[in-house]
Design an enzyme around this catalytic site. Structure first.
Site, mmCIF file in Angstrom:
data_model
loop_
_atom_site.group_PDB
_atom_site.id
_atom_site.type_symbol
_atom_site.label_atom_id
_atom_site.label_comp_id
_atom_site.label_asym_id
_atom_site.label_seq_id
_atom_site.Cartn_x
_atom_site.Cartn_y
_atom_site.Cartn_z
ATOM 1 N N CYS A 3 4.672 -22.093 20.291
ATOM 2 C CA CYS A 3 3.345 -22.606 19.972
ATOM 3 C C CYS A 3 3.342 -24.119 20.159
ATOM 4 O O CYS A 3 4.317 -24.802 19.841
ATOM 5 C CB CYS A 3 2.907 -22.219 18.568
ATOM 6 S SG CYS A 3 3.385 -23.364 17.270
ATOM 7 N N GLU A 4 2.260 -24.621 20.723
ATOM 8 C CA GLU A 4 2.230 -26.046 21.055
ATOM 9 C C GLU A 4 1.958 -26.921 19.838
ATOM 10 O O GLU A 4 2.081 -28.139 19.913
ATOM 11 C CB GLU A 4 1.199 -26.320 22.153
ATOM 12 C CG GLU A 4 -0.244 -26.140 21.748
ATOM 13 C CD GLU A 4 -1.189 -26.330 22.914
ATOM 14 O OE1 GLU A 4 -0.735 -26.260 24.072
ATOM 15 O OE2 GLU A 4 -2.390 -26.556 22.671
ATOM 16 N N HIS A 63 3.755 -15.167 14.812
ATOM 17 C CA HIS A 63 3.983 -16.600 14.979
ATOM 18 C C HIS A 63 4.914 -17.119 13.884
ATOM 19 O O HIS A 63 4.585 -17.031 12.697
ATOM 20 C CB HIS A 63 2.640 -17.348 14.912
ATOM 21 C CG HIS A 63 1.756 -17.065 16.100
ATOM 22 N ND1 HIS A 63 1.455 -18.011 17.042
ATOM 23 C CD2 HIS A 63 1.153 -15.925 16.497
ATOM 24 C CE1 HIS A 63 0.685 -17.473 17.967
ATOM 25 N NE2 HIS A 63 0.482 -16.206 17.664
ATOM 26 N N CYS A 79 5.471 -20.051 13.079
ATOM 27 C CA CYS A 79 4.897 -21.158 12.305
ATOM 28 C C CYS A 79 4.090 -20.625 11.122
ATOM 29 O O CYS A 79 3.921 -21.323 10.127
ATOM 30 C CB CYS A 79 4.063 -22.085 13.189
ATOM 31 S SG CYS A 79 2.677 -21.309 14.023
HETATM 32 ZN ZN LIG Z 1 2.148 -23.076 15.406
#
Ligand SMILES: [Zn+2]
Length: 212
Positions: free
Chosen positions: A100-101, A169, A171
């Site tokens: 993920c950026e 994800h 994150c």
């Molecule tokens: Zn992320």
């Protein structure tokens, strides 16, 4: 390259044999920066286990972002064949590993991709390679989904393209921002898949997604 080998590559179990793919200057610059990062977070750079870590991370990062150097439409063009088949072609369960950026943490899951040929078909493995070429960049899942769709649409000019990605994800999971283990689903359609609800439903049924 098969998935198992890829996973081994990611884990470093293949010893990064494809050394020629790593740019020495990039490895050195990245390595210096990772050394700084390790110091800043309070690590002891002289610990045995960390001696080669900056260089290893530098190579891992280059590998995980090697999609920047690839033109995905060229992958499709390399195996594009004239064919009158006009039924849905589905490639299910393509493994996706990306970063993920926003946090540069992994997100991973599966892509399901279909198209309805309009005179041309492509090698099935090429669809997976296009997915990988876009995934090995800093991404958001939404853009990844649309980029794969657009690449297939603009290169093969099929009657329609459907892309669904289901991913977790890190994150979200590691940082506990939202419900742990929740899966994010994104989808993008063109042509027949947009215009014809039955075609779209058939695709969603065939991939076994819970997507309504
Ligand atoms: Zn992320």
């Amino acid at each position: 390259m098969d998935i198992e080998k890829k996973v081994k590559d990611l884990n470093g179990e293949n010893g990064y044999q494809r050394v020629e793919r790593y740019d020495e200057e990039q490895t050195q610059k990245l390595g210096e920066n990772y050394r700084n990062i390790l110091e800043i977070i309070g690590e002891d750079l002289s610990r045995d286990g960390l001696l080669k870590t900056p260089e290893r991370v530098a190579k891992a990062m280059q590998y995980l972002t090697n999609g920047y150097g690839i033109d995905p439409s060229e992958i499709l063009k390399s195996a594009m064949f004239r064919e009158d088949y006009q039924q849905m072609v589905i490639v299910k369960d393509i493994e996706v590993y990306s970063l993920c950026e926003h946090h540069m943490l992994p997100f991973f899951g599966k892509a399901h991709i279909a198209y309805i040929p309009n005179g041309y078909i492509t090698g099935l493995s090429k669809i997976a390679r296009v997915t990988e070429a876009y995934a090995r960049r800093l991404q958001v899942q939404e853009r990844l989904t649309v980029q794969i769709r657009d690449c297939i649409q603009e290169t093969l000019h099929p009657l329609g393209v459907a892309v669904v990605i289901e991913a977790r994800h890190m994150c979200m999971i590691m940082r506990g921002v939202q419900k742990q283990n929740s899966i994010t689903t994104t989808s993008a359609f063109t042509g027949e898949f947009l215009d014809n609800a039955r075609t779209r439903e058939e695709f969603i049924h065939l991939i076994g997604s819970k997507l309504a």
